[in-house]
Enzyme design. Sequence first.
Site, short mmCIF file in Angstrom:
data_model
loop_
_atom_site.label_atom_id
_atom_site.label_comp_id
_atom_site.label_asym_id
_atom_site.label_seq_id
_atom_site.Cartn_x
_atom_site.Cartn_y
_atom_site.Cartn_z
N GLY A 160 0.99 -1.10 -0.01
CA GLY A 160 -0.24 -0.12 -0.04
C GLY A 160 0.98 1.25 -0.06
N ASN B 246 -5.65 -7.74 -6.39
CA ASN B 246 -5.24 -7.58 -5.04
C ASN B 246 -4.18 -6.75 -4.88
OD1 ASN B 246 -7.49 -9.44 -4.18
ND2 ASN B 246 -6.16 -11.12 -4.68
N LEU B 247 -4.31 -5.53 -4.19
CA LEU B 247 -3.45 -4.60 -4.05
C LEU B 247 -1.93 -4.96 -3.85
CD1 LEU B 247 -2.47 -1.49 -4.39
CD2 LEU B 247 -3.37 -1.17 -2.14
N ASP B 248 -0.98 -4.81 -4.47
CA ASP B 248 0.25 -5.35 -4.18
C ASP B 248 0.48 -6.85 -3.86
OD1 ASP B 248 1.41 -2.81 -4.81
OD2 ASP B 248 0.89 -2.11 -2.73
N GLN B 249 -0.22 -7.76 -4.27
CA GLN B 249 -0.21 -9.01 -3.98
C GLN B 249 -0.16 -10.02 -5.22
OE1 GLN B 249 -3.28 -10.35 -1.14
NE2 GLN B 249 -3.71 -8.22 -0.50
#
Length: 291
Positions: free
Chosen positions: A208, A233-236
């Site tokens: 994030g 999925n954010l930064d995943q």
Amino acid sequence: MVGPTAILLVCCPDQRGLVAKIAHFIYSHNGNIIHADHHTDGVADLFLTRIEWEVAGFALGRSHIAEAFETYAQEQGLFPRPEEVRWHLDFSDRVSRLAIWVSRQDHCLLDLIWRQRAGELRADIPLIISNHDQNRAIAEQFKIDFHTIPVNPDHRVEAEAQQLKLLQTYNIDLVILAKYMQILSPDFLGQFSQIINIHHSFLPAFAGANPYQRAYVRGVKIIGATAHYVTQNLDQGPIIEQDVVRVSHRDDVTDLVRKGKDLERMVLARAVRLHLHNRVLVYGNRTVVFA
């Protein structure tokens, strides 16, 4: 010196004889294998491979190799569960077309352009997209088309429609988020998924926003950078490349940012090069990198 090569990537359920059968397909058409890398994931019961062979002297024309391999695989029972198989064929002399997306920061943008101009990246860069206008001069200096598309919550759908149209117009193969600092919607990713992002932390730590500030508050002794494929999925997304550098109690947030920028440039460039050379196999949310 080896000329153009064909590159076959395969991810499939593991079974005996896969290496021999795939190699036999190449040998039976007079192919000369120059690189072969294999990996078995025992937990997932998967076999993953990257095989590269010379195009010169190969009995099949480029446009016929994929169809011939598909037929061979069916005849040999190579993949008993075809619905669980992913394979991809490419050629070493194919030049990919990249779109670089940026916000205000320019360090990753400049690094990628310099490396491409120096011949380190086998690609063309015909397009830069930004939600700000600060980097237009860089695009003009290198004669790259630059499009500013402001993004805000009320007009995100319209902005993404413009972005998708530009990707289609410029026939883009890969988008690089070189510090773009915006989240792409599931609808966008459903229409274009070949995207690499650089995140300024050693994921999964500090995902994030504001990772350097959070790392400073936490008093970490190393900071990192992570290049990964973008998912919903954010930064995943699946990780391609990572690296770290040591920091100390004497470093403030400005020092962390300065050191981190060096890492971001190197990690992103390595990840893009690995992708362009077809050295990354994604399965689930993991990668095998045949470096």
